[in-house]
Design a protein around this motif. Sequence first.
Motif, PDB file in Angstrom:
ATOM      1  N   GLU A 150    -103.344  32.382 -10.611  1.00 19.61           N
ATOM      2  CA  GLU A 150    -102.369  32.713  -9.558  1.00 19.61           C
ATOM      3  C   GLU A 150    -101.101  31.876  -9.706  1.00 19.61           C
ATOM      4  OE1 GLU A 150    -105.667  32.509  -9.088  1.00 19.61           O
ATOM      5  OE2 GLU A 150    -106.250  33.321  -7.110  1.00 19.61           O
ATOM      6  N   PHE A 151    -101.283  30.579  -9.990  1.00 24.48           N
ATOM      7  CA  PHE A 151    -100.120  29.711 -10.113  1.00 24.48           C
ATOM      8  C   PHE A 151     -99.271  30.119 -11.309  1.00 24.48           C
ATOM      9  CE2 PHE A 151     -98.044  25.765 -11.640  1.00 24.48           C
ATOM     10  CZ  PHE A 151     -97.223  25.551 -10.550  1.00 24.48           C
ATOM     11  N   TYR A 152     -99.920  30.374 -12.446  1.00 21.48           N
ATOM     12  CA  TYR A 152     -99.166  30.775 -13.637  1.00 21.48           C
ATOM     13  C   TYR A 152     -98.380  32.057 -13.370  1.00 21.48           C
ATOM     14  CZ  TYR A 152     -97.949  32.206 -18.344  1.00 21.48           C
ATOM     15  OH  TYR A 152     -97.244  32.597 -19.451  1.00 21.48           O
ATOM     16  N   LEU A 153     -99.037  33.067 -12.821  1.00 22.92           N
ATOM     17  CA  LEU A 153     -98.356  34.333 -12.567  1.00 22.92           C
ATOM     18  C   LEU A 153     -97.241  34.186 -11.539  1.00 22.92           C
ATOM     19  CD1 LEU A 153    -101.310  36.906 -12.581  1.00 22.92           C
ATOM     20  CD2 LEU A 153     -99.584  36.538 -14.340  1.00 22.92           C
ATOM     21  N   SER A 154     -97.464  33.376 -10.508  1.00 21.81           N
ATOM     22  CA  SER A 154     -96.412  33.193  -9.504  1.00 21.81           C
ATOM     23  C   SER A 154     -95.172  32.558 -10.116  1.00 21.81           C
ATOM     24  CB  SER A 154     -96.919  32.356  -8.329  1.00 21.81           C
ATOM     25  OG  SER A 154     -97.105  31.000  -8.693  1.00 21.81           O
ATOM     26  N   GLU A 155     -95.367  31.627 -11.053  1.00 26.70           N
ATOM     27  CA  GLU A 155     -94.232  30.957 -11.676  1.00 26.70           C
ATOM     28  C   GLU A 155     -93.452  31.902 -12.602  1.00 26.70           C
ATOM     29  OE1 GLU A 155     -93.326  27.310 -11.286  1.00 26.70           O
ATOM     30  OE2 GLU A 155     -94.290  28.151  -9.507  1.00 26.70           O
ATOM     31  N   VAL A 156     -94.157  32.645 -13.451  1.00 25.05           N
ATOM     32  CA  VAL A 156     -93.438  33.529 -14.380  1.00 25.05           C
ATOM     33  C   VAL A 156     -92.842  34.726 -13.643  1.00 25.05           C
ATOM     34  CG1 VAL A 156     -94.724  32.813 -16.426  1.00 25.05           C
ATOM     35  CG2 VAL A 156     -95.602  34.712 -15.044  1.00 25.05           C
ATOM     36  N   ILE A 157     -93.497  35.165 -12.581  1.00 28.76           N
ATOM     37  CA  ILE A 157     -92.953  36.270 -11.777  1.00 28.76           C
ATOM     38  C   ILE A 157     -91.679  35.838 -11.075  1.00 28.76           C
ATOM     39  CG2 ILE A 157     -93.360  37.541  -9.620  1.00 28.76           C
ATOM     40  CD1 ILE A 157     -96.260  37.916 -10.609  1.00 28.76           C
ATOM     41  N   ASN A 158     -91.715  34.637 -10.508  1.00 23.90           N
ATOM     42  CA  ASN A 158     -90.508  34.130  -9.837  1.00 23.90           C
ATOM     43  C   ASN A 158     -89.320  34.079 -10.786  1.00 23.90           C
ATOM     44  OD1 ASN A 158     -91.800  33.770  -7.390  1.00 23.90           O
ATOM     45  ND2 ASN A 158     -92.351  31.640  -7.806  1.00 23.90           N
ATOM     46  N   PHE A 159     -89.575  33.701 -12.025  1.00 26.17           N
ATOM     47  CA  PHE A 159     -88.497  33.626 -13.001  1.00 26.17           C
ATOM     48  C   PHE A 159     -88.071  35.016 -13.465  1.00 26.17           C
ATOM     49  CE2 PHE A 159     -86.934  33.463 -17.365  1.00 26.17           C
ATOM     50  CZ  PHE A 159     -85.930  32.503 -17.260  1.00 26.17           C
ATOM     51  N   GLU A 160     -89.039  35.868 -13.783  1.00 24.54           N
ATOM     52  CA  GLU A 160     -88.733  37.187 -14.360  1.00 24.54           C
ATOM     53  C   GLU A 160     -88.013  38.102 -13.376  1.00 24.54           C
ATOM     54  OE1 GLU A 160     -88.573  40.227 -17.177  1.00 24.54           O
ATOM     55  OE2 GLU A 160     -89.130  38.110 -17.424  1.00 24.54           O
ATOM     56  N   TYR A 161     -88.451  38.079 -12.119  1.00 21.49           N
ATOM     57  CA  TYR A 161     -87.919  39.036 -11.153  1.00 21.49           C
ATOM     58  C   TYR A 161     -87.049  38.388 -10.085  1.00 21.49           C
ATOM     59  CZ  TYR A 161     -91.572  41.819 -13.366  1.00 21.49           C
ATOM     60  OH  TYR A 161     -92.361  42.458 -14.284  1.00 21.49           O
ATOM     61  N   SER A 162     -86.713  37.111 -10.302  1.00 23.33           N
ATOM     62  CA  SER A 162     -85.848  36.384  -9.355  1.00 23.33           C
ATOM     63  C   SER A 162     -86.394  36.456  -7.936  1.00 23.33           C
ATOM     64  CB  SER A 162     -84.423  36.950  -9.394  1.00 23.33           C
ATOM     65  OG  SER A 162     -83.867  36.820 -10.686  1.00 23.33           O
ATOM     66  N   MET A 163     -87.712  36.242  -7.842  1.00 22.50           N
ATOM     67  CA  MET A 163     -88.341  36.252  -6.521  1.00 22.50           C
ATOM     68  C   MET A 163     -88.040  34.938  -5.813  1.00 22.50           C
ATOM     69  SD  MET A 163     -89.819  39.226  -6.687  1.00 22.50           S
ATOM     70  CE  MET A 163     -91.001  39.232  -5.346  1.00 22.50           C
ATOM     71  N   HIS A 164     -88.323  34.905  -4.539  1.00 19.51           N
ATOM     72  CA  HIS A 164     -88.136  33.688  -3.757  1.00 19.51           C
ATOM     73  C   HIS A 164     -89.026  32.591  -4.339  1.00 19.51           C
ATOM     74  CE1 HIS A 164     -88.240  30.912  -0.336  1.00 19.51           C
ATOM     75  NE2 HIS A 164     -87.111  31.471   0.031  1.00 19.51           N
ATOM     76  N   PRO A 165     -88.567  31.351  -4.398  1.00 22.60           N
ATOM     77  CA  PRO A 165     -89.348  30.270  -5.025  1.00 22.60           C
ATOM     78  C   PRO A 165     -90.756  30.085  -4.480  1.00 22.60           C
ATOM     79  CG  PRO A 165     -87.103  29.564  -4.666  1.00 22.60           C
ATOM     80  CD  PRO A 165     -87.235  30.906  -3.995  1.00 22.60           C
ATOM     81  N   VAL A 166     -90.999  30.453  -3.215  1.00 18.40           N
ATOM     82  CA  VAL A 166     -92.343  30.245  -2.673  1.00 18.40           C
ATOM     83  C   VAL A 166     -93.157  31.537  -2.682  1.00 18.40           C
ATOM     84  CG1 VAL A 166     -91.687  28.291  -1.242  1.00 18.40           C
ATOM     85  CG2 VAL A 166     -91.525  30.586  -0.281  1.00 18.40           C
ATOM     86  N   PHE A 167     -92.735  32.509  -3.470  1.00 20.55           N
ATOM     87  CA  PHE A 167     -93.508  33.737  -3.617  1.00 20.55           C
ATOM     88  C   PHE A 167     -94.900  33.391  -4.138  1.00 20.55           C
ATOM     89  CE2 PHE A 167     -94.577  38.002  -4.354  1.00 20.55           C
ATOM     90  CZ  PHE A 167     -95.161  38.105  -5.596  1.00 20.55           C
ATOM     91  N   ASP A 168     -95.950  33.855  -3.421  1.00 17.63           N
ATOM     92  CA  ASP A 168     -97.292  33.383  -3.707  1.00 17.63           C
ATOM     93  C   ASP A 168     -98.284  34.462  -4.133  1.00 17.63           C
ATOM     94  OD1 ASP A 168     -96.695  30.760  -3.194  1.00 17.63           O
ATOM     95  OD2 ASP A 168     -97.162  30.918  -1.070  1.00 17.63           O
ATOM     96  N   GLN A 169     -97.859  35.684  -4.293  1.00 15.43           N
ATOM     97  CA  GLN A 169     -98.804  36.735  -4.651  1.00 15.43           C
ATOM     98  C   GLN A 169     -98.363  37.445  -5.919  1.00 15.43           C
ATOM     99  OE1 GLN A 169    -101.657  37.208  -3.121  1.00 15.43           O
ATOM    100  NE2 GLN A 169    -101.205  35.616  -1.640  1.00 15.43           N
ATOM    101  N   SER A 170     -99.320  37.838  -6.728  1.00 10.44           N
ATOM    102  CA  SER A 170     -98.983  38.523  -7.971  1.00 10.44           C
ATOM    103  C   SER A 170     -98.877  40.024  -7.781  1.00 10.44           C
ATOM    104  CB  SER A 170    -100.049  38.237  -9.036  1.00 10.44           C
ATOM    105  OG  SER A 170    -101.225  38.960  -8.755  1.00 10.44           O
TER     106      SER A 170
END
Length: 305
Positions: A150-170
């Motif tokens: 979950e942590f790995y996906l949240s980090e790469v998703i935040n970067f790839e899709y410019s999500m909010h930094p505290v986005f917590d779901q994949s």
Amino acid sequence: MVTEPTVLILGAGASKPYRFPLGAELRDEVLRVKWQEEQYDELKHIGIDPDHYGMFEHVLRRSGAASVDAFLEDDDRSVQEGRFLGIGKAAMAYCMLQAERKTREHLFPPNQPADHWYQSLWGIIKAPTWEEYCAQPLAIVTFNYDRSLEFYLSEVINFEYSMHPVFDQSEIPIMHVHGSLGPFSSETYGSGVSPDLIDAAVNSIRVVHEAHIEDSEFQHVRTMITSATKVLFVGFGYADANMKKLGIPEGLHRQKWGDNPQILGTHKGINAPRWRRLCDQLRFSPGADKTGGGKISAFIEDRLH
């Protein structure tokens, strides 16, 4: 991208490349824990005190159990009525939260593991848009407590899709059928150990006997498996109790080998004769006994596409 209904089922070996302990290793870490005097007051409310922990450690050490989960399973069924269930969960939570803290930086370059299958998975499921990513027919079922994926996906998703930094779901569901170390948050993941975090983990962790086949979560997983085109086991031990909870092979009602779903798995650490027997007993797909013996990343790249 994943285009056909697929279920990825993770066992302890799936987290091993990221430095999380397997069952016997976690047992040994629990036995090495020496609670510090100043910690007792903070942790008493979750069942840890010097005398009780000393007794738990003594009995666990001599129990012959291959894991803490197995020990707690036997203990709960004994005349002692689960005298160590709470403290056993707390001890596992303590060690696993410490592992999350230590492994946090080993999820990304340049400290990534040699078999970095999270990166391989992301390379497959990354989509041109956030909406396309979410629409993929992939579900992930894990028997593990840790939340590193979950942590790995949240980090790469935040970067790839410019999500909010505290986005917590994949958005691709990750189901912890035996519970987890508490509700996931990218802000608190890997922050270490505190009474509140241990308490949350204890309330979430379910050892084997507490995760019943009748649970709606397992019923949902069974439905996903029977309706999937592909089911992939990663780092799994194929224990009878866990396979029965998943409805394999009884719930598949397969008329002959080759019918959907296609079922394959990794088998590192399982010798070839036993793996062939397992594939036969569990009615895995033809050729399942010829694959899955190398790196998880290679298996994912080859079989998930």
